[in-house]
Design a protein around this motif. Structure first.
Motif, PDB file in Angstrom:
ATOM      1  N   GLU A  37       0.829  -1.188   0.000  1.00 52.45           N
ATOM      2  CA  GLU A  37       0.000   0.000   0.000  1.00 52.45           C
ATOM      3  C   GLU A  37       0.874   1.252   0.000  1.00 52.45           C
ATOM      4  O   GLU A  37       2.091   1.187   0.190  1.00 52.45           O
ATOM      5  CB  GLU A  37      -0.917  -0.001   1.229  1.00 52.45           C
ATOM      6  CG  GLU A  37      -1.898  -1.169   1.250  1.00 52.45           C
ATOM      7  CD  GLU A  37      -2.796  -1.140   2.470  1.00 52.45           C
ATOM      8  OE1 GLU A  37      -2.542  -0.310   3.375  1.00 52.45           O
ATOM      9  OE2 GLU A  37      -3.739  -1.942   2.513  1.00 52.45           O
ATOM     10  N   ARG A  38       0.227   2.403  -0.204  1.00 52.70           N
ATOM     11  CA  ARG A  38       0.955   3.667  -0.105  1.00 52.70           C
ATOM     12  C   ARG A  38       1.480   3.843   1.306  1.00 52.70           C
ATOM     13  O   ARG A  38       0.902   3.354   2.271  1.00 52.70           O
ATOM     14  CB  ARG A  38       0.029   4.847  -0.457  1.00 52.70           C
ATOM     15  CG  ARG A  38      -0.274   4.981  -1.915  1.00 52.70           C
ATOM     16  CD  ARG A  38      -0.863   6.352  -2.217  1.00 52.70           C
ATOM     17  NE  ARG A  38      -2.039   6.644  -1.429  1.00 52.70           N
ATOM     18  CZ  ARG A  38      -3.283   6.309  -1.788  1.00 52.70           C
ATOM     19  NH1 ARG A  38      -3.488   5.668  -2.916  1.00 52.70           N
ATOM     20  NH2 ARG A  38      -4.303   6.615  -1.027  1.00 52.70           N
ATOM     21  N   TRP A  39       2.572   4.584   1.400  1.00 49.46           N
ATOM     22  CA  TRP A  39       3.185   4.852   2.699  1.00 49.46           C
ATOM     23  C   TRP A  39       2.694   6.171   3.287  1.00 49.46           C
ATOM     24  O   TRP A  39       3.363   6.773   4.111  1.00 49.46           O
ATOM     25  CB  TRP A  39       4.695   4.879   2.553  1.00 49.46           C
ATOM     26  CG  TRP A  39       5.281   3.524   2.270  1.00 49.46           C
ATOM     27  CD1 TRP A  39       4.739   2.308   2.560  1.00 49.46           C
ATOM     28  CD2 TRP A  39       6.541   3.260   1.647  1.00 49.46           C
ATOM     29  NE1 TRP A  39       5.570   1.300   2.167  1.00 49.46           N
ATOM     30  CE2 TRP A  39       6.691   1.845   1.603  1.00 49.46           C
ATOM     31  CE3 TRP A  39       7.554   4.058   1.135  1.00 49.46           C
ATOM     32  CZ2 TRP A  39       7.817   1.230   1.066  1.00 49.46           C
ATOM     33  CZ3 TRP A  39       8.674   3.448   0.601  1.00 49.46           C
ATOM     34  CH2 TRP A  39       8.800   2.053   0.571  1.00 49.46           C
ATOM     35  N   SER A  65       0.421   6.058  -8.887  1.00 50.10           N
ATOM     36  CA  SER A  65      -0.174   6.796  -7.774  1.00 50.10           C
ATOM     37  C   SER A  65      -0.785   5.866  -6.735  1.00 50.10           C
ATOM     38  O   SER A  65      -0.982   6.266  -5.588  1.00 50.10           O
ATOM     39  CB  SER A  65      -1.234   7.778  -8.291  1.00 50.10           C
ATOM     40  OG  SER A  65      -0.622   8.923  -8.822  1.00 50.10           O
ATOM     41  N   GLU A  66      -1.091   4.633  -7.125  1.00 49.55           N
ATOM     42  CA  GLU A  66      -1.634   3.682  -6.155  1.00 49.55           C
ATOM     43  C   GLU A  66      -0.640   3.435  -5.029  1.00 49.55           C
ATOM     44  O   GLU A  66      -1.014   3.290  -3.869  1.00 49.55           O
ATOM     45  CB  GLU A  66      -1.975   2.367  -6.840  1.00 49.55           C
ATOM     46  CG  GLU A  66      -2.609   1.343  -5.916  1.00 49.55           C
ATOM     47  CD  GLU A  66      -2.981   0.068  -6.636  1.00 49.55           C
ATOM     48  OE1 GLU A  66      -3.323  -0.907  -5.942  1.00 49.55           O
ATOM     49  OE2 GLU A  66      -2.927   0.043  -7.878  1.00 49.55           O
ATOM     50  N   ARG A  67       0.641   3.388  -5.353  1.00 49.87           N
ATOM     51  CA  ARG A  67       1.690   3.182  -4.350  1.00 49.87           C
ATOM     52  C   ARG A  67       2.459   4.450  -4.022  1.00 49.87           C
ATOM     53  O   ARG A  67       3.276   4.472  -3.108  1.00 49.87           O
ATOM     54  CB  ARG A  67       2.684   2.119  -4.842  1.00 49.87           C
ATOM     55  CG  ARG A  67       2.232   0.677  -4.714  1.00 49.87           C
ATOM     56  CD  ARG A  67       1.191   0.283  -5.738  1.00 49.87           C
ATOM     57  NE  ARG A  67       0.987  -1.153  -5.832  1.00 49.87           N
ATOM     58  CZ  ARG A  67       1.550  -1.945  -6.737  1.00 49.87           C
ATOM     59  NH1 ARG A  67       2.368  -1.420  -7.632  1.00 49.87           N
ATOM     60  NH2 ARG A  67       1.325  -3.229  -6.743  1.00 49.87           N
ATOM     61  N   GLY A  68       2.236   5.523  -4.785  1.00 47.20           N
ATOM     62  CA  GLY A  68       2.939   6.772  -4.535  1.00 47.20           C
ATOM     63  C   GLY A  68       4.356   6.773  -5.055  1.00 47.20           C
ATOM     64  O   GLY A  68       5.302   7.144  -4.335  1.00 47.20           O
ATOM     65  N   LYS A 102       8.517  -0.070   4.610  1.00 48.68           N
ATOM     66  CA  LYS A 102       8.337   1.372   4.785  1.00 48.68           C
ATOM     67  C   LYS A 102       9.454   1.959   5.639  1.00 48.68           C
ATOM     68  O   LYS A 102       9.721   1.474   6.744  1.00 48.68           O
ATOM     69  CB  LYS A 102       6.986   1.667   5.441  1.00 48.68           C
ATOM     70  CG  LYS A 102       6.734   3.156   5.651  1.00 48.68           C
ATOM     71  CD  LYS A 102       5.420   3.416   6.358  1.00 48.68           C
ATOM     72  CE  LYS A 102       5.235   4.911   6.617  1.00 48.68           C
ATOM     73  NZ  LYS A 102       3.974   5.192   7.343  1.00 48.68           N
ATOM     74  N   PHE A 143       9.066   9.214  -4.339  1.00 48.66           N
ATOM     75  CA  PHE A 143       8.042   8.409  -3.674  1.00 48.66           C
ATOM     76  C   PHE A 143       7.535   9.176  -2.461  1.00 48.66           C
ATOM     77  O   PHE A 143       8.255   9.999  -1.877  1.00 48.66           O
ATOM     78  CB  PHE A 143       8.552   7.010  -3.301  1.00 48.66           C
ATOM     79  CG  PHE A 143       9.624   6.952  -2.248  1.00 48.66           C
ATOM     80  CD1 PHE A 143       9.306   6.902  -0.892  1.00 48.66           C
ATOM     81  CD2 PHE A 143      10.970   6.918  -2.607  1.00 48.66           C
ATOM     82  CE1 PHE A 143      10.309   6.819   0.073  1.00 48.66           C
ATOM     83  CE2 PHE A 143      11.972   6.845  -1.654  1.00 48.66           C
ATOM     84  CZ  PHE A 143      11.637   6.793  -0.302  1.00 48.66           C
TER      85      PHE A 143
END
Length: 290
Positions: A37-39, A65-68, A102, A143
């Protein structure tokens, strides 16, 4: 920390059939099947485009953009393998940032970007050794990550592709250094890139004649952390958009106007329409929400 940074790697998450063994920093197998997922809790809307100049097609864009994760890559056309270099570097950066745990500090986040640069260069050295590969490319990558309650854009840069950012109160600001001498009134030379070549040392720089010298930081990878918030907008773009010579260069005001457009798709379209350099072009525009 880097030893464990890739603990969450899942090969199914990587958009490539080559996920290990190539770069000298292989990722371990991982049993998890969930997609990273995004952080950050921020939301992102983005749009991107690539346009090939006649006979070229060396520029690539990364838009996740789903993960940034975003970026622009400009294969250096003066050597063979330019398009391949841009594509390989795009894949390795995406793969590395998808496979990482992360970061919990800005130091770790910057180390992760350093790892992506190192993996790409290791792969190019292998290709040069095994296949006489000469390609190289710029890389302007970011990111998004939340650390201690603050959201950041971690940006890595090698070469003369650009990242501009604007917010609701200010005009556009160039965040990264154009690591070429085009802005100094000299013939266009890029002083840093991602490729198989030996890195500059301070001794190399000190030996340059005075008419070839630019600031020392033009020769080394640039990694910065920029706080971001809802309402901010930014763009990664190759020099086909930003321009080199004075008559080609887009101003900060023009980048600001592009980023003020209603949607990311309109931002990208506006920048492509006003760009003045005859060259390959690539850009990804991102609008940040809550």
């Amino acid at each position: 920390w880097l030893k464990h940074a890739i603990a969450n790697y899942n090969p199914e998450d990587v958009p490539s059939d080559k996920v290990t063994g190539e770069t000298g920093v292989p990722l371990p197998e991982h049993e998890a099947s969930t997609t990273r997922e995004r952080w950050t809790k921020l939301s992102f809307q983005s749009s991107s485009a690539e346009e090939a100049d006649e006979g070229h097609g060396h520029d690539r864009v990364l838009d996740d953009s789903e993960r940034g994760i975003w970026g622009a890559f400009d294969g250096v056309s003066s050597v063979k393998g330019a398009a391949e270099a841009a594509e390989i570097t795009k894949r390795i950066f995406h793969e590395t940032l998808l496979g990482a745990a992360k970061p919990t500090s800005l130091e770790q986040a910057k180390q992760l970007m350093e790892l992506a640069f190192a993996r790409a260069r290791t792969e190019f050295r292998r290709l040069d050794r095994d296949e006489d590969f000469e390609g190289s490319t710029t890389a302007n990558v970011s990111f998004a990550v939340e650390i201690d309650g603050q959201d950041y854009l971690i940006i890595g840069n090698a070469g003369d592709s650009v990242c501009y950012k604007t917010d609701e109160m200010e005009g556009a600001k160039l965040l990264t250094t154009e690591q070429s001498n085009a802005a100094h009134g000299m013939p266009h030379v890029i002083f840093n890139s991602v490729g198989p070549y030996a890195r500059w040392t301070q001794a190399d720089i000190d030996r340059l004649p005075e008419n070839r010298k630019v600031p020392d930081h033009y020769y080394f990878d640039e990694i910065i952390a920029v706080p971001v918030k809802p309402g901010d907008r930014f763009v990664h773009a190759t020099d086909g958009i930003s321009g080199d010579e004075d008559a080609e260069r887009l101003s900060e005001q023009e980048f600001a106007e592009g980023l003020r457009q209603g949607t990311p798709q309109q931002s990208v379209g506006w920048l492509f329409a006003v760009s003045r350099k005859d060259d390959d072009k690539a850009a990804v525009a991102v609008h940040i929400g809550r």
